[in-house]
Design a protein around this motif. Structure first.
Motif, mmCIF file in Angstrom:
data_model
loop_
_atom_site.group_PDB
_atom_site.id
_atom_site.type_symbol
_atom_site.label_atom_id
_atom_site.label_comp_id
_atom_site.label_asym_id
_atom_site.label_seq_id
_atom_site.Cartn_x
_atom_site.Cartn_y
_atom_site.Cartn_z
ATOM 1 N N LEU A 336 0.832 -1.200 0.000
ATOM 2 C CA LEU A 336 0.000 0.000 0.000
ATOM 3 C C LEU A 336 0.879 1.268 0.000
ATOM 4 O O LEU A 336 0.645 2.172 -0.807
ATOM 5 N N PRO A 337 1.924 1.334 0.838
ATOM 6 C CA PRO A 337 2.843 2.471 0.720
ATOM 7 C C PRO A 337 3.525 2.564 -0.649
ATOM 8 O O PRO A 337 3.864 3.652 -1.096
ATOM 9 N N THR A 338 3.719 1.427 -1.311
ATOM 10 C CA THR A 338 4.287 1.436 -2.658
ATOM 11 C C THR A 338 3.414 2.269 -3.592
ATOM 12 O O THR A 338 3.909 3.033 -4.423
ATOM 13 N N PHE A 339 2.112 2.121 -3.426
ATOM 14 C CA PHE A 339 1.178 2.919 -4.230
ATOM 15 C C PHE A 339 1.103 4.357 -3.728
ATOM 16 O O PHE A 339 1.042 5.300 -4.523
ATOM 17 N N LEU A 340 1.088 4.541 -2.430
ATOM 18 C CA LEU A 340 1.041 5.904 -1.881
ATOM 19 C C LEU A 340 2.248 6.709 -2.341
ATOM 20 O O LEU A 340 2.159 7.918 -2.554
ATOM 21 N N ALA A 341 3.378 6.021 -2.476
ATOM 22 C CA ALA A 341 4.621 6.685 -2.850
ATOM 23 C C ALA A 341 4.825 6.675 -4.359
ATOM 24 O O ALA A 341 5.700 7.362 -4.869
ATOM 25 N N GLY A 342 4.034 5.895 -5.082
ATOM 26 C CA GLY A 342 4.122 5.888 -6.542
ATOM 27 C C GLY A 342 5.424 5.332 -7.086
ATOM 28 O O GLY A 342 6.020 5.923 -7.998
ATOM 29 N N ALA A 343 5.874 4.180 -6.570
ATOM 30 C CA ALA A 343 7.102 3.568 -7.092
ATOM 31 C C ALA A 343 6.936 3.246 -8.572
ATOM 32 O O ALA A 343 5.890 2.766 -8.998
ATOM 33 N N ASN A 344 7.996 3.497 -9.357
ATOM 34 C CA ASN A 344 7.893 3.310 -10.800
ATOM 35 C C ASN A 344 8.140 1.881 -11.241
ATOM 36 O O ASN A 344 7.551 1.421 -12.222
ATOM 37 N N PHE A 345 9.046 1.206 -10.553
ATOM 38 C CA PHE A 345 9.349 -0.186 -10.915
ATOM 39 C C PHE A 345 9.329 -0.983 -9.616
ATOM 40 O O PHE A 345 10.073 -0.670 -8.683
ATOM 41 N N VAL A 346 8.449 -1.964 -9.560
ATOM 42 C CA VAL A 346 8.199 -2.681 -8.310
ATOM 43 C C VAL A 346 8.570 -4.145 -8.495
ATOM 44 O O VAL A 346 7.857 -4.898 -9.168
ATOM 45 N N MET A 347 9.700 -4.533 -7.943
ATOM 46 C CA MET A 347 10.081 -5.945 -7.956
ATOM 47 C C MET A 347 9.414 -6.657 -6.781
ATOM 48 O O MET A 347 8.883 -6.018 -5.878
ATOM 49 N N HIS A 348 9.453 -7.982 -6.793
ATOM 50 C CA HIS A 348 8.882 -8.783 -5.697
ATOM 51 C C HIS A 348 7.397 -8.492 -5.506
ATOM 52 O O HIS A 348 6.880 -8.572 -4.388
ATOM 53 N N ALA A 349 6.724 -8.133 -6.591
ATOM 54 C CA ALA A 349 5.318 -7.739 -6.463
ATOM 55 C C ALA A 349 4.402 -8.948 -6.283
ATOM 56 O O ALA A 349 3.252 -8.780 -5.879
ATOM 57 N N ALA A 350 4.890 -10.150 -6.577
ATOM 58 C CA ALA A 350 4.043 -11.337 -6.396
ATOM 59 C C ALA A 350 4.907 -12.564 -6.141
ATOM 60 O O ALA A 350 5.895 -12.791 -6.845
ATOM 61 N N GLY A 351 4.527 -13.341 -5.137
ATOM 62 C CA GLY A 351 5.136 -14.650 -4.907
ATOM 63 C C GLY A 351 6.169 -14.710 -3.797
ATOM 64 O O GLY A 351 6.577 -15.796 -3.400
ATOM 65 N N TRP A 352 6.570 -13.559 -3.278
ATOM 66 C CA TRP A 352 7.614 -13.512 -2.242
ATOM 67 C C TRP A 352 7.110 -14.121 -0.940
ATOM 68 O O TRP A 352 6.034 -13.776 -0.461
ATOM 69 N N LEU A 353 7.890 -15.037 -0.364
ATOM 70 C CA LEU A 353 7.562 -15.619 0.941
ATOM 71 C C LEU A 353 8.866 -15.838 1.710
ATOM 72 O O LEU A 353 9.959 -15.875 1.121
ATOM 73 N N GLU A 354 8.739 -15.955 3.023
ATOM 74 C CA GLU A 354 9.843 -16.357 3.905
ATOM 75 C C GLU A 354 11.085 -15.499 3.699
ATOM 76 O O GLU A 354 12.182 -16.013 3.469
ATOM 77 N N GLY A 355 10.904 -14.190 3.767
ATOM 78 C CA GLY A 355 12.049 -13.299 3.658
ATOM 79 C C GLY A 355 12.745 -13.361 2.313
ATOM 80 O O GLY A 355 13.916 -13.020 2.205
ATOM 81 N N GLY A 356 12.032 -13.825 1.282
ATOM 82 C CA GLY A 356 12.615 -13.866 -0.048
ATOM 83 C C GLY A 356 13.387 -15.135 -0.340
ATOM 84 O O GLY A 356 13.982 -15.270 -1.407
ATOM 85 N N LEU A 357 13.346 -16.085 0.578
ATOM 86 C CA LEU A 357 14.005 -17.375 0.326
ATOM 87 C C LEU A 357 13.126 -18.296 -0.505
ATOM 88 O O LEU A 357 13.603 -19.266 -1.082
ATOM 89 N N VAL A 358 11.833 -18.003 -0.531
ATOM 90 C CA VAL A 358 10.867 -18.917 -1.141
ATOM 91 C C VAL A 358 9.998 -18.183 -2.156
ATOM 92 O O VAL A 358 9.503 -17.088 -1.880
ATOM 93 N N SER A 359 9.826 -18.787 -3.339
ATOM 94 C CA SER A 359 8.770 -18.374 -4.258
ATOM 95 C C SER A 359 7.569 -19.269 -3.991
ATOM 96 O O SER A 359 7.668 -20.490 -4.058
#
Lengths: 487, 487
Positions: A336-359
């Motif tokens: 939600l802050p990503t949208f509030l701040a208007g990030a232009n390129f958003v990585m990890h937008a789907a599938g991230w789990l367990e601190g990024g160790l798991v898809s």
């Protein structure tokens, strides 16, 4: 793609911005930044910056002169022109999770395979909420190590027709990505017009850019391919346990990296990157979806805009081990802050789990639902005589019901957000239908999406040329030949 | 209590605000609002408003004159003065879920009992994130119907020392709430100083105020007890399938109700209420945690501030049947905008599940974690020389690690948010510890909290007087006597 026309939520006063500005200037000029690639140091030295071994002491005004050469917005080409991305301005582009060595599907958690890599590319291709095929959607352990990047780029190029991310392990890998881009887009000229790849260059924070990633970055800069210069900041480990201190470090690192790109190739496309969270000071583990990370995100947007640079941050980050309540609130606490701040390129937008160790297949669908909701939410509200729908009030009056009103019948199909995953079933119906919770329903949707996936068409000659390139390079890199994939 | 010093996120232009302003004026003047209590209609007629049967056609300027008499901020007294709430301005007060007839604990879902009511009051008392004991935290089916409100008010008054909500079923119930308030606070004078209860008066939307709730409201107004005038709006059912149309209806309803309070007792405390979500147009079920609801929330804050009124909205709303991922992202999808909009009084802030039909022990803890995170997030960032922590950068330099830095050692205990529920354990440790997901951990925390609950002290004579009042009134109301509770 999504254009965010809502207001930006900015929380830094002018005084705070000035204080931060003094902060990064002091760091780059007094402490300096290490560039572990001699070639990079040479660029700075030739441009008149003071150098001690690998360390460059930067004049802040010089840094800003270089940064000013970078484009504030650019196009990132897709092989299907309809999927070309605009990076910068009010545009927001989304890519799936990047980097996990493990995969989770239901209760099964194991090493990521190439088949998983392909599946996550297929998911990214299938959902219009995702704008980029991504990069290392998983790190597949069952392909030969030295030539793995070729298999990944080939899968990204052929299973998807959205823009993809390049390999950043070495200059050689970057050159392979660039060469395969030339094949896919019909020659070097296309790459000169606008980048066909975007690649993640992480800073080895604090204040050090490593040789391998730098050497890859320089290849991309010279070929006019986009890079994201990203300080990798877990407060308490790679930066001080203070958001303002971390923000000035982030500025020092990102701006010094961006300055280098513009020394190498003035005007080449580059993104101000941010990956900022904090360490759990009790366990020593990284934390994601934290309040600090949300604050950092809001500030970073304001900061990147002040330099007129496109910027990357955000995503559906979480520390949770399963796609449960924590995974969902932490993901949204970042998104939600990503949208509030208007990030232009958003990585990890789907599938991230367990601190990024798991898809995670299920988490991918949870995140898609979150993206769909937020894209609906961040549309300006049209307030006018038509949307006031006074006729409906005249028709229904006091104490009535709007379900059968003419205005309702006219608009009921499109008036509200329609969920993909969320259930509004009453308890009896939900129980009768099996009482599946959100994770279980998400798993089904992921599987249905994969079952219904259709590969985007590609010219046979182009595909053959890509296959030949991969096969030839695999042997040159010393790996055993393997058959080309069926796709 | 929490003071939200962060900027408000306002999304309506001046033009949009003007259009909405014209909208509610047209509704109250041309369509009118029904007040099903003759006494209420009399108030308006005597004040010169046009009346047809139960319907009052309101002059918008007259409405605004009345609304201007309402206080923009007020104190809501707690029997423990440290827990007195400020309603309005930048303050945000939070109360638990209100109204559910069912309870969920683990996989068990059943009718709510008085024991559950007491438990949810205990939870609200235990967590500093919750400012009010609430009201109908559940609707207990195992107590006598006509005197149930007495048992509920007694439990709220004795198991908690935070401000509570009153009964709104009838004028008689309201009078009981008021009398019990006099006993608890030592006489009528205390109630005159500032309200000791706040009560939820729902509009029977569209455009109708019902007789029973109105008669309760009038009792509270005359006794200087706070009320929340809340349009109950599920778009597609109680209002048109359009956010702007619903916003003007909400203004028409809330402002007409507030005007009445000020006719009854000029200057009495009243809150602009909002409960705005939408119908799932496919299933016909109510939807919660939707994008529309978030947009409505942001707009309502801006609107209520334009009338200089304290306002109520928000909460951890969800349609989900279990405390799963959907429950979490929908709850946060409502609660984060609640903070962005700075709602002054937030009902349903913890425990809401299944569209408000269920009070959930596990969801209560999920919501507490969300509240804790957001209260941490919505604190202004202090950017100054101290927080820049330049000494830490000087100490660590390039490529080092901040875990052992002097600045870190000095601040590590308090530098970051510390979770109550979220886990950052790595997979092996988490698995070894049983692999409990968030809902399971939340259930444990709820139980531990109840086990550790300590009843706040109360004067024996006051308690006896309350017990006598309940016992006497129960018989007067025609219910069988039951023993007083042990607390």
């Amino acid at each position: 793609m999504f254009v965010n026309e809502m207001p930006r939520y900015e929380i830094l006063s002018e005084e705070a911005m000035n204080t931060l500005d003094r902060g990064w200037r002091r760091i780059v000029s007094e402490l300096g930044v290490e560039f572990m690639l001699p070639e990079a140091v040479d660029y700075f030295e030739k441009a008149g910056q003071r150098v001690e071994d690998n360390k460059v002491f930067l004049d802040p005004e010089f840094v800003l002169e270089q940064v000013a050469k970078a484009p504030s917005e650019f196009e990132l080409q897709a092989r299907n022109p309809e999927n070309t991305i605009h990076v910068g301005g009010s545009s927001m582009a989304f890519a799936g999770v990047y980097g996990p060595p493990f995969v989770r599907k239901g209760v099964e958690r194991g090493d990521a395979k190439m088949a998983d890599f392909e599946n996550f590319v297929r998911l990214g291709q299938s959902f219009p909420e995702i704008d980029s095929a991504g990069g290392t959607v998983v790190e597949p352990e069952d392909t030969p190590l030295d030539s793995r990047h070729l298999d990944m780029v080939y899968a990204l190029q052929t299973l998807s027709d959205k823009p993809y991310m390049g390999s950043v392990i070495s200059a050689e890998n970057a050159r392979d990505t660039i060469e395969m881009g030339k094949i896919l887009f019909g020659g070097a000229e296309a790459l000169g017009r606008a980048p066909v790849s975007i690649s993640l260059i992480n800073c080895n924070s604090p204040l050090r850019w490593d040789d391998r990633m730098l050497s890859a970055m320089l290849e991309y800069n010279r070929a006019n391919q986009a890079v994201v210069c990203t300080p990798f900041l877990l407060m308490g480990a790679m930066s001080p346990v203070s958001v303002p201190a971390t923000l000035v470090q982030q500025m020092a690192e990102a701006l010094s990296g961006i300055a280098l790109t513009q020394l190498v190739q003035p005007g080449c496309p580059v993104v101000f990157g941010s990956f900022l969270s904090n360490t759990d000071m009790q366990s020593g583990s990284p934390s994601f979806g934290t309040p600090e990370s949300a604050i950092g995100l809001l500030c970073t947007g304001q900061i990147a805009r002040s330099f007129d640079l496109p910027w990357r941050s955000g995503g559906g980050l979480t520390s949770s081990q399963t796609p449960d309540a924590q995974a969902a609130y932490e993901a949204l606490m970042t998104m939600l802050p990503t949208f509030l701040a208007g990030a232009n390129f958003v990585m990890h937008a789907a599938g991230w789990l367990e601190g990024g160790l798991v898809s995670s297949y299920e988490k991918y669908i949870v995140d898609i639902e979150i993206l769909r909701m937020l894209k609906h939410e961040f549309k300006p509200l049209e307030v006018n005589e038509e949307t006031l729908a006074y006729g409906a009030h005249q028709e229904v009056g006091s104490g009535g019901h709007f379900l059968g009103a003419a205005h309702t019948l006219e608009h009921f199909r499109t008036c509200f957000y329609r969920p993909l995953l969320s259930s509004t079933e009453n308890f009896d119906r939900w129980s009768k239908n099996g009482g599946a919770d959100t994770a279980e329903r998400a798993g089904r949707i992921a599987q249905e999406t994969l079952d219904g996936y259709e590969q985007p068409p590609i010219d046979d000659a182009v595909r053959d040329e890509l296959r030949d390139y991969v096969a030839r390079r695999r042997i040159e890199l010393g790996d055993e030949p393997i058959p080309s994939p069926a796709f």
